[in-house]
Scaffold this active site. Structure first.
Site, PDB file in Angstrom:
ATOM      1  N   TYR A 164      -0.412   0.931-121.259  1.00  0.00           N
ATOM      2  CA  TYR A 164      -1.507   1.733-120.715  1.00  0.00           C
ATOM      3  C   TYR A 164      -2.321   0.989-119.659  1.00  0.00           C
ATOM      4  CZ  TYR A 164      -5.270   5.144-120.460  1.00  0.00           C
ATOM      5  OH  TYR A 164      -6.177   6.080-120.006  1.00  0.00           O
ATOM      6  N   LYS A 168      -2.431   1.709-115.572  1.00  0.00           N
ATOM      7  CA  LYS A 168      -3.656   2.092-114.870  1.00  0.00           C
ATOM      8  C   LYS A 168      -4.037   1.063-113.807  1.00  0.00           C
ATOM      9  CE  LYS A 168      -4.425   6.019-116.905  1.00  0.00           C
ATOM     10  NZ  LYS A 168      -4.360   7.284-116.128  1.00  0.00           N
TER      11      LYS A 168
END
Length: 275
Positions: A164, A168
């Site tokens: 994650y 990002k």
């Protein structure tokens, strides 16, 4: 003396065409609503066709122009087909909000490579696929705005969350690269970094009032962010009011990113708590 009413189209967005990915719920749905309220024609894109349709119907019932398109952003052919549908039904796309995202939790020593690759495919590669598909109209018109929804986790590592944070962080670099490469061709690209937003994905955390209060205690604005907080930022970045904003990273986190040093124990000085 009362203030003069704010013109409905003060952002100059009326009748422009926007695509919002991952708009079936949460932040994406709120952004779709914010753009529609500003007079934008909105394509609600989500791999969950029913969710997309529900959002689009709600918008049209409020006199907005909106369509739903079921689409998996990791499938380039499907995204190109979606771009054709949007062009046919709404017109040339001038605004793209890359928002589709997933999280597959796991520590780095145990997360499966399949989960790692899946997160990167949706959260990062999907943004590039959408930018290329919907950006064709923008590049042809020498005008457009791309808003990439990243996360505060892009600059503050979120451990045990698999790919994650890495995905990002990649979004931030992709957004800047788009700004540099496409800026001279009239297309702006900016990133929004939400922090502690109440969405269906995080709703379970806030069922416990004690947990919510602990989170509020470390946010300078002392509240949990709502999807509309991100929508307001996205609508601004989409508009010509942000015409000189390109390659920017906008934190929308209530000041959370700035409290790290206040969480370091200093008797008599601390206002935040790391409990």
């Amino acid at each position: 003396m009362s203030a003069a009413p704010v013109p409905k189209d003060w952002l100059g967005l009326k009748d422009r065409v926007a695509v919002v990915t991952g708009a079936g719920s949460g932040i994406g749905a709120a952004i779709a609503r914010g753009l529609a309220d500003a007079g934008v024609k909105v394509a609600v894109i989500d791999r969950d066709g029913r969710a997309a349709e529900s959002v689009a119907v709600a918008l049209t019932q409020s006199d907005a122009t909106a369509i739903a398109v079921a689409c998996d952003v990791t499938d380039e052919r499907a995204v190109l087909a979606a771009a054709d549908v949007v062009r046919l039904r709404l017109g040339q796309c001038g605004i793209l909000v890359n928002n589709a995202g997933i999280l597959r939790a796991g520590a780095l020593d145990t997360v499966s490579i399949a989960d790692w690759n899946t997160v990167l495919a949706v959260n990062l590669t999907g943004y590039l696929i959408a930018a290329r598909a919907f950006g064709r109209d923008m590049l042809a018109a020498n005008l457009g705005s791309i808003i990439n929804v990243a996360s505060i986790s892009a600059i503050n590592t979120q451990p045990r969350s698999g790919a994650y944070s890495a995905s990002k962080a990649g979004v931030l670099q992709l957004s800047k690269q788009l700004a540099i490469e496409w800026g001279p061709r009239g297309v702006r690209s900016n990133a929004i970094l939400p922090g502690f937003i109440r969405t269906p994905l995080s709703a379970a955390f806030y069922k416990d009032p004690t947990f919510e209060n602990k989170r509020k205690a470390i946010i300078p604005t002392r509240r949990i962010g709502e999807p509309n907080d991100i929508a307001d930022a996205a609508v601004f970045l989409a508009s010509d009011r942000a015409s000189y904003v390109n390659g920017a990273e906008l934190l929308v986190d209530g000041g959370l990113d700035g409290v790290l040093m206040d969480m370091v124990p200093r008797p008599g000085f601390n206002t935040a708590t790391a409990d």
